[in-house]
Scaffold this active site. Sequence first.
Site: not given
Length: 466
Positions: A368, A327, A395, A324
Site C-alpha cells: 500500500y 506499531r 522477480c 492497544e
Amino acid sequence: MSRFAHAAAPDDGQAAPVAATRSEERTSRAPADLNALDPTIWPRTSGRTGGAITIGGIDVRDLAKDHGTPLYVVDEEDFRSRCRDYRSAFHDGDVHYAGKAFLCREVARWVDQEGLGLDVCSAGELAVALSVGFPPERITLHGNNKSVAELEKAVEVGVGHIVVDSFEEIARLGRLAERYGVRPRVMIRVTVGVEAHTHEFIATAHDDQKFGLSLNSGAAAEAVRRVLALPSLELVGLHSHIGSQITDIAGFEVAARRLAGLLVQIKDEHGVILPELDLGGGYGIPYIAGDEAPDIKIIADGLREIVTKVCGAAGLPVPRLVVEPGRSIAGPAGVTLYEVGTVKDVEGLRTYVSVDGGMSDNIRTALYGAQYTAALASRASRAEPMLSRLVGKHCESGDMVIRDLWLPGDLTPGDLIAVAATGAYCRSLANNYNYLAKPAVVAVSAGRSRVIVRRETEDDLLRGQL
C-alpha cells in the site's frame, strides 16, 4: 551522470497516486545532510560513531559481520521505554501490546516484564505468549473469524478477554463456555462509523468492512442483547479500533464519544453498567521527514476527558480505559539492515540501488505504498546526493523498499543500507517469495546483541515438502 540531474517520474504504475505525490514532495530537494539521523524516526539509542551507524551501542558493521544481512535489528531499550511511556500516560487504565505488529517469544517476555497486557489474533500468537508463561488473564483474543479450535483454546487457558466480532461467534462461544463450565469475559467489537485518515487497507471503523458490529445499523446493540441473554458469557465492555497509522487524534475522540454513548444506552435499556472501554490502537509513527505522530499523553488525557464527561452526564461511573498500541511501540525500535548488491544508473531515468532483501522482508511498500527513511549505514559520505530507488532482489517490478530517496553518489556494492522504523509489520508480514529465507531478528542493548529469531535456512524452506 543522470543520477544527479533529475527527479524520479511521479507515476509509472508502481504505487498509488497518493504515494507518488508524497514521493514528489520528499524528492523536490536533497536533505542538507545525508548522514544525519532524525531522532523522531530512528531508534532512541541510534547514532554514528566513526561514520558508521550504531544502535544500542553496536556498530552495524559488526552486526552484519556477526549475523549476516538482511537483518532485522530491534533496539530493546527503545521498545521497553515506549512500553513505559504508555503505562505512564494511561496510569489509571490498561495497556495491551498488539502482538500482530511484531511478536516473538522474547518480545512477549519484554511485554510481560514491563507490565503490559497482550493482544493476540490467532492460535499461533496465543501459543507464542503461553510458551513463555505470559499470564493468560492479561491476554485478549481478537479476530473477525476465530475458529472453534481458537475459541476453545482461549476458553481452556482462561484468557482475560475475548472480543466477539459477529453474531455467529457469540453463539459459538456461548456453547463452548457451557461445555467447559466457565464464564469467559467478553467485549463486543463495535464499528463506530469513523472514517480514519489512513490507507483504505488499514482503516477498520467504517461500516463497509469486515470487522466489528455496526453502531449505526443497530447490530452492536443487538450483539449486546445476545451476549446478555447467555448466562455462560460475562459482558464486561465495548471495544473499538478505528484503523492503523493514524496521526489525527480527532478520530479517536469521536470513537470514544460514540462508545461512551452506547454505554449509556446499555445502562438505560438493560440496567447494566459495563466496567471497561477498549479504544484500540492504531497510533501512527513518523516514517519520513515531516511526518507527525500524536503525543501519547495528549491522547490519554483527551480520551479520559471525553469518556468522563459523557459518562458523568449520564450518571455512569467512568469505565476503565484500555488501549492497544502495537506499531507505536515496536515500529521505531526496529531497523532493517541490507547490503547493496548493484547500483544501476538508467540513463535519463533514475538510479536503482538493489539490496539483498526486498518485498519478502518488507511488503508494505508494494502492498500500500508505505514510505520509509534510509541511510548509508556502514560509513559517512560527503558525496553529491543521488536520487535513487531502493529495490529488492525479487522477480517483481513492484519489489521496492523505498520508491524515491536520496543516497550518496559514491554508493557502491558492499555498502550497508539501514532502513528505519521497520519494527512493526515487516517481520510479521515476511514471506518466502522466490524462496528467500526470512532474515534473523537481533536484539541490541548496552553494547551487546543476541539473536531472538534465527535466520531461516534452505532446510527450513524445504521442510514439509514431500
